[in-house]
Enzyme design. Sequence first.
Site, PDB file in Angstrom:
ATOM      1  N   TYR A  78      37.781  44.826  50.275  1.00  0.00           N
ATOM      2  CA  TYR A  78      38.157  43.957  49.104  1.00  0.00           C
ATOM      3  C   TYR A  78      37.251  44.196  48.088  1.00  0.00           C
ATOM      4  O   TYR A  78      35.985  44.633  48.096  1.00  0.00           O
ATOM      5  CB  TYR A  78      38.599  42.868  49.467  1.00  0.00           C
ATOM      6  CG  TYR A  78      37.376  41.676  49.739  1.00  0.00           C
ATOM      7  CD1 TYR A  78      36.543  41.644  50.696  1.00  0.00           C
ATOM      8  CD2 TYR A  78      37.376  40.885  48.428  1.00  0.00           C
ATOM      9  CE1 TYR A  78      35.557  40.591  50.625  1.00  0.00           C
ATOM     10  CE2 TYR A  78      36.301  39.652  48.588  1.00  0.00           C
ATOM     11  CZ  TYR A  78      35.577  39.768  49.586  1.00  0.00           C
ATOM     12  OH  TYR A  78      34.348  38.947  49.647  1.00  0.00           O
ATOM     13  N   GLU A  83      21.304  36.004  51.650  1.00  0.00           N
ATOM     14  CA  GLU A  83      22.275  35.920  50.242  1.00  0.00           C
ATOM     15  C   GLU A  83      22.901  34.519  50.326  1.00  0.00           C
ATOM     16  O   GLU A  83      22.866  33.826  51.576  1.00  0.00           O
ATOM     17  CB  GLU A  83      23.298  37.074  50.218  1.00  0.00           C
ATOM     18  CG  GLU A  83      23.997  37.269  51.203  1.00  0.00           C
ATOM     19  CD  GLU A  83      24.872  38.726  51.103  1.00  0.00           C
ATOM     20  OE1 GLU A  83      24.971  39.156  50.159  1.00  0.00           O
ATOM     21  OE2 GLU A  83      25.212  39.088  52.254  1.00  0.00           O
ATOM     22  N   LEU A 139      25.477  42.307  50.682  1.00  0.00           N
ATOM     23  CA  LEU A 139      26.243  42.951  50.116  1.00  0.00           C
ATOM     24  C   LEU A 139      25.689  43.505  48.676  1.00  0.00           C
ATOM     25  O   LEU A 139      24.884  42.637  48.261  1.00  0.00           O
ATOM     26  CB  LEU A 139      27.285  41.929  49.484  1.00  0.00           C
ATOM     27  CG  LEU A 139      28.497  42.770  48.783  1.00  0.00           C
ATOM     28  CD1 LEU A 139      29.273  43.668  49.757  1.00  0.00           C
ATOM     29  CD2 LEU A 139      29.443  41.993  47.955  1.00  0.00           C
ATOM     30  N   LYS A 193      32.135  45.722  52.067  1.00  0.00           N
ATOM     31  CA  LYS A 193      32.800  44.477  51.511  1.00  0.00           C
ATOM     32  C   LYS A 193      33.952  44.315  52.379  1.00  0.00           C
ATOM     33  O   LYS A 193      35.124  44.457  51.868  1.00  0.00           O
ATOM     34  CB  LYS A 193      32.949  44.715  50.025  1.00  0.00           C
ATOM     35  CG  LYS A 193      33.087  43.359  49.533  1.00  0.00           C
ATOM     36  CD  LYS A 193      33.279  43.303  47.976  1.00  0.00           C
ATOM     37  CE  LYS A 193      33.655  42.174  47.190  1.00  0.00           C
ATOM     38  NZ  LYS A 193      32.835  40.825  47.584  1.00  0.00           N
TER      39      LYS A 193
HETATM   40  N1  PMP Z   1      27.248  38.743  48.526  1.00  0.00           N
HETATM   41  C1  PMP Z   1      28.242  38.288  49.310  1.00  0.00           C
HETATM   42  C2  PMP Z   1      28.190  37.918  50.552  1.00  0.00           C
HETATM   43  C3  PMP Z   1      29.373  38.407  48.396  1.00  0.00           C
HETATM   44  O1  PMP Z   1      30.517  37.872  49.298  1.00  0.00           O
HETATM   45  C4  PMP Z   1      29.348  38.629  47.022  1.00  0.00           C
HETATM   46  C5  PMP Z   1      30.533  38.570  46.192  1.00  0.00           C
HETATM   47  N2  PMP Z   1      31.888  39.225  46.548  1.00  0.00           N
HETATM   48  C6  PMP Z   1      28.235  38.734  46.513  1.00  0.00           C
HETATM   49  C7  PMP Z   1      27.136  38.800  47.317  1.00  0.00           C
HETATM   50  C8  PMP Z   1      28.041  39.398  45.152  1.00  0.00           C
HETATM   51  O2  PMP Z   1      28.789  40.372  44.639  1.00  0.00           O
HETATM   52  P1  PMP Z   1      29.361  41.022  43.427  1.00  0.00           P
HETATM   53  O3  PMP Z   1      28.206  40.586  42.262  1.00  0.00           O
HETATM   54  O4  PMP Z   1      29.749  42.321  43.476  1.00  0.00           O
HETATM   55  O5  PMP Z   1      30.491  39.784  43.411  1.00  0.00           O
END
Ligand code: PMP
Length: 287
Positions: free
Chosen positions: A33, A183, A207, A151
């Site tokens: 996603y 994270e 991620l 993701k």
């Molecule tokens: N880490 C994780 C585990 C996430 O789910 C997300 C958000 N989807 C992020 C980091 C941040 O990623 P982004 O800046 O692309 O939203």
Amino acid sequence: MTRTVYVNGEYLPETEATVSIFDRGFLMADGVYEVTSVLDGKLIDFEGHAVRLERSLNELDMPAACSKEELLEIHRQLVTRNEIVEGLVYLQITRGSDGDRDFVFPDPETTKPTIVLFTQNKPGLADNPAAKKGAKIISIEDIRWGRRDIKTVQLLYPSMGKMMAKKAGADDAWLIEDGHVTEGTSNNAYFVKNGKIVTRPLSNDILHGITRKAVLRMAEEAQMEIEERLFTIEEAKEADEAFTTSASAFVMPVVEIDGVALGDGTPGPIAKRLREIYLDESLKAAI
Ligand code: PMP
């Protein structure tokens, strides 16, 4: 107003949109996603999300459901049809359904991926009062699988983490593996000590946040000092300030970790400044 959603080539009222009960996204979390934010009716960093989506699909040997140009058109159509000024576009692609349940991947020649997009209307997304207050976080063990760089829609543990935080009277959780912060449940994690921004380097453990990439670039342009290295929750607790980044919350100051207030317990100057810069620059580049 009934929300218009997109499913496999069609724009439909949300009440008429359906996916098979045999869909591998539903049965096996076999899907990926993206969430793209909308400000001023425009998409923030669409390119970054499209590139990461392609990478996630490649890593899982999933065919692309449509081209980047088609994807952009669908995003724009949904924003327009649902009159979104501030909000999010959620996109999910799964390996589809071959009409039964089997661990073995279906033949991509005969089983098409399922593609679903919908909007979430979020007036006040940019001027979020939560960002003025700052977030309280707790730390919990990271027990997710080893390919967090993809993701996928396997979000049960992040969801449980948010519930643990809620139960503890906090807003979110940071995840700890082998003594180091990986994270947040749905964001990347940073702390600031003596003016230096510290965050974990990219690997399969986290991620690769689209907001992370943009914010680090903007911080560098603003002559801020950045160090990408492993860090412990104790270091973060002793920091001057901390924050998280994500496409849906931008830069979110963190004011408390495991009950310990950071600095004076209010959002720190670097987090506040980065939030301002990020919103400003992203809006200028939005499409
Ligand atoms: N880490 C994780 C585990 C996430 O789910 C997300 C958000 N989807 C992020 C980091 C941040 O990623 P982004 O800046 O692309 O939203």
